[in-house]
Each structure stands twice: as structure tokens, then as C-alpha cells.
Write a protein that holds these residues in place. Structure first.
Motif, PDB file in Angstrom:
ATOM      1  N   LYS A  11      55.430  82.178  19.977  1.00 17.54           N
ATOM      2  CA  LYS A  11      56.142  80.334  19.180  1.00 17.54           C
ATOM      3  C   LYS A  11      55.047  80.697  18.127  1.00 17.54           C
ATOM      4  N   PRO A  12      55.232  81.688  17.410  1.00 16.83           N
ATOM      5  CA  PRO A  12      53.874  81.384  16.007  1.00 16.83           C
ATOM      6  C   PRO A  12      54.381  80.849  14.494  1.00 16.83           C
ATOM      7  N   THR A  13      53.147  80.100  14.413  1.00 19.96           N
ATOM      8  CA  THR A  13      53.540  78.951  13.719  1.00 19.96           C
ATOM      9  C   THR A  13      52.906  78.891  12.009  1.00 19.96           C
ATOM     10  N   VAL A  14      53.283  78.498  10.547  1.00 21.85           N
ATOM     11  CA  VAL A  14      53.023  78.957   9.678  1.00 21.85           C
ATOM     12  C   VAL A  14      52.822  76.926   9.413  1.00 21.85           C
ATOM     13  N   GLU A  15      52.465  76.529   8.676  1.00 17.25           N
ATOM     14  CA  GLU A  15      52.112  75.186   8.199  1.00 17.25           C
ATOM     15  C   GLU A  15      51.339  75.251   6.264  1.00 17.25           C
ATOM     16  N   VAL A  16      51.630  74.324   5.542  1.00 10.77           N
ATOM     17  CA  VAL A  16      51.770  74.355   4.467  1.00 10.77           C
ATOM     18  C   VAL A  16      51.693  72.661   4.079  1.00 10.77           C
ATOM     19  N   SER A  17      50.700  72.301   3.282  1.00  6.81           N
ATOM     20  CA  SER A  17      50.176  70.953   2.468  1.00  6.81           C
ATOM     21  C   SER A  17      50.090  70.879   1.657  1.00  6.81           C
ATOM     22  N   THR A  18      50.723  70.228   0.864  1.00 12.39           N
ATOM     23  CA  THR A  18      50.246  69.649  -0.377  1.00 12.39           C
ATOM     24  C   THR A  18      50.449  67.882  -0.472  1.00 12.39           C
ATOM     25  N   TRP A  19      49.387  67.248  -1.890  1.00 12.39           N
ATOM     26  CA  TRP A  19      49.509  66.104  -1.872  1.00 12.39           C
ATOM     27  C   TRP A  19      50.100  65.543  -3.431  1.00 12.39           C
ATOM     28  N   VAL A  88      56.896  61.719   9.750  1.00 13.00           N
ATOM     29  CA  VAL A  88      57.352  62.770  10.366  1.00 13.00           C
ATOM     30  C   VAL A  88      58.923  62.613  10.608  1.00 13.00           C
ATOM     31  N   PHE A  89      59.582  63.622  10.044  1.00 12.38           N
ATOM     32  CA  PHE A  89      60.711  64.346  10.126  1.00 12.38           C
ATOM     33  C   PHE A  89      60.780  65.792  10.977  1.00 12.38           C
ATOM     34  N   ALA A  90      61.236  65.417  12.376  1.00 12.52           N
ATOM     35  CA  ALA A  90      61.431  67.335  12.564  1.00 12.52           C
ATOM     36  C   ALA A  90      62.322  67.290  13.514  1.00 12.52           C
ATOM     37  N   TRP A  91      63.635  68.579  13.271  1.00 15.98           N
ATOM     38  CA  TRP A  91      64.803  69.007  14.035  1.00 15.98           C
ATOM     39  C   TRP A  91      64.082  70.877  14.503  1.00 15.98           C
ATOM     40  N   ALA A  92      65.195  70.068  15.793  1.00 13.59           N
ATOM     41  CA  ALA A  92      64.907  71.919  16.774  1.00 13.59           C
ATOM     42  C   ALA A  92      66.741  72.730  16.131  1.00 13.59           C
ATOM     43  N   VAL A  93      65.717  73.909  15.682  1.00 12.45           N
ATOM     44  CA  VAL A  93      67.776  74.396  15.739  1.00 12.45           C
ATOM     45  C   VAL A  93      67.955  75.337  16.607  1.00 12.45           C
ATOM     46  N   PRO A  99      64.136  76.347  21.494  1.00 10.65           N
ATOM     47  CA  PRO A  99      65.284  76.340  19.907  1.00 10.65           C
ATOM     48  C   PRO A  99      65.170  77.510  19.364  1.00 10.65           C
ATOM     49  N   SER A 100      65.373  77.897  18.394  1.00 12.38           N
ATOM     50  CA  SER A 100      64.958  78.865  18.397  1.00 12.38           C
ATOM     51  C   SER A 100      64.095  78.871  17.096  1.00 12.38           C
ATOM     52  N   ALA A 101      63.650  77.843  16.713  1.00 11.28           N
ATOM     53  CA  ALA A 101      63.098  77.650  15.630  1.00 11.28           C
ATOM     54  C   ALA A 101      62.799  75.819  15.762  1.00 11.28           C
ATOM     55  N   ILE A 102      61.148  75.414  15.740  1.00 12.07           N
ATOM     56  CA  ILE A 102      61.705  73.629  15.284  1.00 12.07           C
ATOM     57  C   ILE A 102      60.680  73.816  13.767  1.00 12.07           C
ATOM     58  N   TRP A 103      61.703  72.871  13.101  1.00  9.58           N
ATOM     59  CA  TRP A 103      60.474  72.366  11.599  1.00  9.58           C
ATOM     60  C   TRP A 103      60.217  71.277  11.428  1.00  9.58           C
ATOM     61  N   MET A 120      56.684  74.696  10.479  1.00 11.47           N
ATOM     62  CA  MET A 120      57.813  75.498  11.438  1.00 11.47           C
ATOM     63  C   MET A 120      56.941  76.398  12.532  1.00 11.47           C
ATOM     64  N   GLN A 121      57.618  76.520  13.134  1.00 18.54           N
ATOM     65  CA  GLN A 121      57.428  77.127  14.786  1.00 18.54           C
ATOM     66  C   GLN A 121      58.798  77.979  14.252  1.00 18.54           C
ATOM     67  N   MET A 122      58.229  79.705  15.008  1.00 16.32           N
ATOM     68  CA  MET A 122      59.096  80.427  15.461  1.00 16.32           C
ATOM     69  C   MET A 122      59.427  80.302  17.342  1.00 16.32           C
ATOM     70  N   GLY A 123      60.812  80.454  17.776  1.00 17.28           N
ATOM     71  CA  GLY A 123      61.329  80.962  18.972  1.00 17.28           C
ATOM     72  C   GLY A 123      60.588  79.567  19.727  1.00 17.28           C
ATOM     73  N   PRO A 124      61.025  79.669  21.179  1.00 18.35           N
ATOM     74  CA  PRO A 124      61.175  80.865  21.940  1.00 18.35           C
ATOM     75  C   PRO A 124      62.420  81.257  21.614  1.00 18.35           C
ATOM     76  N   GLY A 125      63.379  80.227  21.027  1.00 15.16           N
ATOM     77  CA  GLY A 125      64.989  80.859  21.779  1.00 15.16           C
ATOM     78  C   GLY A 125      65.268  82.100  20.603  1.00 15.16           C
ATOM     79  N   ARG A 126      65.730  82.476  20.671  1.00 15.75           N
ATOM     80  CA  ARG A 126      66.673  83.567  20.481  1.00 15.75           C
ATOM     81  C   ARG A 126      66.988  83.460  19.191  1.00 15.75           C
TER      82      ARG A 126
END
Length: 168
Positions: A11-19, A88-93, A99-103, A120-126
Motif C-alpha cells: 500500500k505505497p503512498t505519496v504526498e505533496v503539499s504547498t502553502w 479534510v476530504f478523502a475518498w476510497a476508489v 480500495p484500489s486507492a485512497i485519495w 494518495m495510497q495505492m491498493g490494496p484492492g486490484r
């Protein structure tokens, strides 16, 4: 040297932020309007609320249609899993429990403006990526790495556009 990147099941993730030099209310009005997201994305083509919804709410569902040169075209149904206005605003795909992803967008007041992070997180769903991994299992870690870098670039572009809109 052997590749030591993450596997999809990790379930690898990536995050980017800005002011952003704008109030959380102003930034929220942009990030919570999913209809605007396709204009900020190279992949996401359209988004539509389902079940008569006209805006975000916890449990709300929407369909997104996407296109990628290597993965083709697809549509997914997502469900809002976190919803705290101006925070916060998040959704599961796909399946909410697998889920296949969470944003997620997270907003925090900072230095007279708003710190906006997109995660965002990839997986664990296909997902479509799972099919590529099935075809080339020996390249799984590289496939995951490349896709995470794509997400990182796309998120950075999305945040830059949100910043521009919010500060206008």
C-alpha cells in the motif's frame, strides 16, 4: 544492484503539499468541488456525483472516468470516507474496505494562509496497475515506483493549479 522498491501489497503512498495565500474556506471551495478536478488533471477526464448528490458528504459516491496512454480508459466509483469541511476530504476508489486507492486533501491554517496536502495510497484492492503487474511480476517494484512518481508529478501540478485559483 537489486531493486528494493515497494510492492503493491505494501500500500505505497505519496504526498505533496504547498502553502497557499488564501483562507481554508477559499481553498476548500476548490478542493471539494470534484467537478473541477478534470480541468487540473491529465488523467481524470470527468467526474459525476451519484445517487442524486450535488456535492460532497460523508458516504457520498461519484464516478470518475480516466485515461492514461499506457493503461487505456477506465471508470471507477469512489466513496467519500472522510469529510470535515475546511479540513479534510478523502475518498476510497472501488470497495471501501479493500480500495484500489485512497485519495485525501488535508487543509491546515498556516502563516496567514493554508497548507494544502494531497496524499494518495495505492491498493490494496486490484486496479489497472494490478494487470500490468500480473503480466510482468518480476517488474512489480519498478512498475509501482514509476506509477508513484507519475502520481507525485500529477499531484504537484494539481496543487499548483489549486494554488493559482485560490490566490486569484
Amino acid at each position: 544492484m537489486e531493486w528494493t522498491g515497494a510492492r503493491y501489497a505494501d500500500k505505497p503512498t505519496v504526498e505533496v503539499s504547498t502553502w497557499i495565500q488564501a483562507s481554508a474556506d477559499r481553498v476548500w471551495s476548490i478542493v471539494s468541488d470534484i467537478g473541477r478536478m478534470p480541468e487540473m488533471s491529465t488523467e481524470l477526464q470527468s467526474v459525476e456525483w451519484l445517487d442524486g448528490a450535488t456535492g460532497p458528504r460523508l458516504g457520498g459516491k461519484f464516478v470518475g472516468r480516466s485515461r492514461h496512454e499506457s493503461l487505456g480508459e477506465w471508470s471507477t466509483t469512489s466513496q467519500v470516507v472522510e469529510f470535515e469541511p475546511q479540513r479534510v476530504f478523502a475518498w476510497a476508489v472501488g470497495d471501501v474496505t479493500h480500495p484500489s486507492a485512497i485519495w485525501r486533501f488535508r487543509l491546515s491554517p498556516k502563516d496567514g494562509g493554508t497548507e494544502l496536502a494531497e496524499w494518495m495510497q495505492m491498493g490494496p484492492g486490484r486496479s489497472g496497475l494490478s494487470e500490468a503487474i500480473d503480466r510482468m511480476p518480476d517488474k512489480e517494484q519498478k512498475i509501482v515506483f514509476v506509477r508513484l512518481r507519475e502520481f507525485e508529478r500529477n499531484i504537484a501540478q494539481t496543487l499548483a493549479q489549486i494554488k493559482k485559483m485560490a490566490e486569484a
